[in-house]
Design an enzyme around this catalytic site. Structure first.
Site, PDB file in Angstrom:
ATOM      1  CB  CYS A  89      -0.589   0.058   0.939  1.00  0.00           C
ATOM      2  SG  CYS A  89      -2.480  -1.259   0.736  1.00  0.00           S
ATOM      3  CG  HIS A  99      -3.237   3.292   1.993  1.00  0.00           C
ATOM      4  ND1 HIS A  99      -3.959   2.480   0.849  1.00  0.00           N
ATOM      5  CD2 HIS A  99      -3.665   1.982   2.765  1.00  0.00           C
ATOM      6  CE1 HIS A  99      -4.573   1.739   0.679  1.00  0.00           C
ATOM      7  NE2 HIS A  99      -3.374   1.468   2.122  1.00  0.00           N
ATOM      8  CG  ASN A 105      -6.605  -0.611   1.487  1.00  0.00           C
ATOM      9  OD1 ASN A 105      -6.001  -0.525   0.552  1.00  0.00           O
ATOM     10  ND2 ASN A 105      -6.476  -1.309   2.641  1.00  0.00           N
TER      11      ASN A 105
END
Length: 332
Positions: free
Chosen positions: A116, A257, A287
């Site tokens: 990520c 993020h 996500n």
């Protein structure tokens, strides 16, 4: 102007999302959960999922075309393509497939894996090639199809992860718009978030035992990841701001993020950044790992929120564990 004499500008963005949407109510028919439970703990309402016909390279190519068009260049102008991903179509790499689909015949291409954090790590990597004068036009893509690696009976992970792609074009520029960065890693905490290889069988080859296996679904310790993010992300943003000779008051947009709305809120609070400066599209997309920052950036740019000259503080964090931040002005 930086000491090497080559400035950097981020001149175009693009994104791509699968058509298939899975909302919290639908997910509650698959696993013991509810819309209220998911939304209150994560901020997510729905997520996009890639069907079996969609490849990572196709999503990434769509996002790339959008960024190239906005930057006003052609694929043949590209010198380098970096694909930040943890879920390639091919373990040997997918960036070259994207290069071929774009027709970017002059560009060298490679994959970069930092989960990520991958997009931020990719920005910094691209910046070094431009700073040294090696390359002029770099296409950076963040793309992941995490749904293919989720255990859909694991309530702790299946509610979070989704699929998408985002891209930016970074160019050599007279004025420097890439202002500062800081990257960190801590492999002692890798176990808190992993998608690990596990041996499943053995085979005898010329008298030697050779293992065969596959990758297990995503495993995450949500409490530890939350604790890590809330502590480390504000620190790394402040270090990047220090390098840029800026303070949090100079930030127009905080672009984190898109992992969990509670993390976004906690980081903004620790940095004393008002909520109206926090970019969030987590509710609609979940996500998307390396795709989340460029996907949210592209949406904000096309909605007219992020304007030329705005200062963006971007920060990624995730498996590895890895985390990092970059400070840049949008546009030329």
């Amino acid at each position: 102007m930086n000491q090497l004499g080559v400035g950097i500008a981020i001149t175009g963005s693009g994104s791509a999302k699968p058509e298939l949407s899975l909302n919290n109510h639908q997910l509650s028919q698959m696993v013991e959960t509810s819309d209220e439970w998911i939304a209150s703990r994560t901020g997510i309402r729905e997520r996009r999922l890639a069907d079996e016909q969609i490849s990572l390279s196709s999503l990434a190519t769509e996002a790339a075309n959008g960024a190239i068009a906005m930057a006003g260049i052609t694929p043949q102008d590209l010198d380098l393509i970096i694909l930040a991903t943890s879920t390639p179509d091919d373990l040997f790499g997918t960036a070259s497939q994207i290069q071929a689909k774009l027709g970017a015949t002059q560009a060298v291409s490679f994959d970069l894996t930092a989960a990520c954090s991958g997009f931020v790590f990719g920005m910094v990597t691209a910046a070094q090639f431009i700073r040294t004068g090696t390359y002029k036009n770099v296409l950076l893509i963040g793309a992941d199809i995490l749904s293919r690696w989720v255990d859909w009976q694991d309530r702790g992970t299946c509610i979070l992860f989704a699929d998408g792609a985002g891209a930016v074009v970074m160019e050599a520029n007279e004025s420097d718009r890439f202002l500062g960065f800081s990257l960190r890693s801590d492999g002692t905490q890798y176990k808190y978030l992993q998608l690990a290889y596990i041996p499943q069988s053995q085979e005898l080859v010329n008298g030697m035992v050779v293992g065969k296996g596959n990758f297990q679904p995503i495993i995450m310790n949500g409490k530890e990841v939350y604790r890590f993010a809330v502590q480390k992300v504000p620190e790394v943003i402040e270090k990047a701001l220090f390098q840029a000779n800026m303070t949090t008051e100079d930030i127009d947009w905080l672009l984190l993020h898109q992992a969990n709305q509670r993390i976004l809120d906690a980081v903004a609070e620790r940095l004393n950044i008002p909520k109206e400066k926090v970019i969030s599209n987590l509710a609609n997309y979940g996500n998307t790992s390396a795709a989340s920052i460029p996907l949210a950036l592209d949406e904000a740019v096309r909605q007219g929120k992020v304007k030329a000259g705005d200062v963006v503080a971007a920060a990624g964090f995730g498996a590895g564990l890895t985390w990092g931040a970059s400070i840049f002005r949008w546009g030329k």
